[in-house]
Design an enzyme around this catalytic site. Structure first.
Site, short mmCIF file in Angstrom:
data_model
loop_
_atom_site.label_atom_id
_atom_site.label_comp_id
_atom_site.label_asym_id
_atom_site.label_seq_id
_atom_site.Cartn_x
_atom_site.Cartn_y
_atom_site.Cartn_z
N TYR A 48 17.29 18.36 51.87
CA TYR A 48 17.24 18.91 50.51
C TYR A 48 16.06 18.30 49.76
O TYR A 48 15.97 17.08 49.62
CB TYR A 48 18.55 18.57 49.83
N SER B 34 20.84 21.81 39.51
CA SER B 34 20.42 22.50 40.73
C SER B 34 21.06 23.86 40.93
O SER B 34 20.68 24.59 41.86
CB SER B 34 20.70 21.61 41.95
#
Length: 417
Positions: free
Chosen positions: A216, A110
């Site tokens: 998220y 990420s």
């Protein structure tokens, strides 16, 4: 814990059946639990431009703590007023004694999101994209809720379902694509299309109305990739090379797309999973990252990550007003790595430390990445952690090891906040 989610930081994601009995934690979502046999630490490797900065045993001890906890290997690079320190601990490959290469490639997971967000913001700076414009204006084929703006994608406030799965506060689990366990192992070379991932997410109910909360979701950054490609007329990889990798001479950073290959040199990474009641460990150095796309596909090195983060925080990639927007954490986002801005975590390390640091850590099955920087980009830490075959619970061991690392790098050995 045997398997644990790793998908993205600070998100509750679907857990495979074998792991549903375990609570989802921010840490478990950060780095995988299938980890490595401890190995002997190796000394920091001197680099010509800052040889004097090498006498720092406290940094070697800090990365050794990850290995002592069961991770296979660590490589780390620190740049600060004392120069550059580079070191590694553990092993490059299970069953062998060679240490991880300090210039080795690894999957950054990420951390890719910070690159993607920077690209989008560069297009905002060029007047090609409106930060608060509806995404539907650029990507009409998906028929997105017109309240969803470009800012919401980068900030994770769109409310869109996370295509890697959602774990709700009431305990409800809604799975997405397979990313863990036997299912992922069987499909680790499968190619996913970006449109396929987005449409899967859009087939599920939104988690909340756009802009009303924070959650998220990898879906946001796949849409950001499609946005980049639609506006520029070029591939995401082409724009990344043209706007960031090329100008910064980041020659060891790769946007792999569907390729499973890992450039050399590299440390090997492993995945531990349960199959028919038996625990197995396989080498997952080669894997097709199309399942995570621009939300986590990139490959880099500690040197290149340091170059990127230092340039970003030093104001070399974005105009000051947009960098300031990137650094504003959403009030409803908080967790182990701080609050979330636009593709960037903002963390206050507390009294006795340097103050605010920016980061965006990440992981893919087998690999973990750490990247931290002070606001001026002059003090940075970049690291890679590989997993192996030891069964550990990252929720128990990772916070302690990370805290020790941060306090040594940014707090002069004092406890981090």
């Amino acid at each position: 814990m045997g398997e644990s989610p790793h998908i993205t930081e600070n998100t509750r994601a679907w857990m495979p059946r074998a792991s549903r009995r375990m609570a989802v934690t921010a840490l478990a979502a950060t780095l995988l639990a299938g980890t490595a046999t401890p190995a002997v630490a190796t000394a920091g490797v001197a680099v010509p431009k800052a040889a004097a900065g090498q006498d720092r045993p406290e940094l070697q001890e800090a990365i050794q703590e990850f290995v002592d906890a069961g991770y296979a290997g660590v490589q780390m690079r620190v740049n600060d007023q004392r120069g550059e320190w580079v070191g590694s601990a553990g092993v490059r490959k299970l069953g062998q004694s060679a240490k991880p290469p300090t210039n080795g490639h690894f999957r950054i997971g990420s951390t890719t999101k910070t690159f993607t967000a920077t690209l989008v913001l560069q297009l905002v700076a060029d007047g090609e994209i409106g930060l608060d414009a509806p995404v539907a204006d650029y990507l009409p084929t998906f028929k997105l809720d017109r309240r969803i703006t470009v800012r919401m994608l980068l900030q994770h406030t769109s409310g869109l379902f996370n295509f890697t799965g959602e774990y709700y506060d009431d305990g409800t689990i809604v799975p997405g694509i397979p990313w863990a366990g036997q299912e992922w192992v069987d499909k680790r070379f499968h190619t996913y299309q970006d449109e396929e991932l987005v449409r899967l997410a859009l087939s599920k109910p939104a988690k909340f109305a756009p802009g009303t909360n924070w959650s998220y979701a990898n879906t946001n950054y796949v849409l950001a990739k499609l946005l980049i490609e639609k506006v520029t007329g070029h591939s995401y990889a082409t724009e990344m090379k043209r706007r960031i990798l090329g100008p910064l001479k980041m020659r060891r950073t790769v946007v792999p797309g569907t390729s499973p290959e890992m450039p050399r040199p590299h440390a090997h990474a492993y995945y531990r999973y349960e199959d028919a009641g038996q625990w197995k460990t396989i080498d997952v150095t080669r894997q097709n990252p199309s399942w995570i796309s621009a939300a986590g596909e990139m490959i880099s090195t500690t040197e290149d990550l340091q170059t990127f983060f230092s340039a970003l925080q030093g104001g070399k990639l974005l105009p000051a007003p947009l960098l300031a927007e990137m650094r504003k954490p959403h009030p409803k986002s908080s967790g182990l790595f701080g609050g979330y801005g636009l593709g960037l975590y903002v963390q206050d390390l507390g009294p006795g430390c340097v103050g605010t640091v920016f980061n965006h850590n990440g992981s893919n099955n087998g690999y973990g990445a750490l990247i931290y920087s002070t606001p001026d980009g002059k003090k940075t830490m970049a690291a890679s952690i590989t997993t192996g075959d030891a069964a550990i619970d990252p929720a128990q061991v990772f916070p302690k090891a990370l805290d020790k690392l941060l306090k040594e790098v940014f707090c002069g050995g004092k406890a981090a906040g």
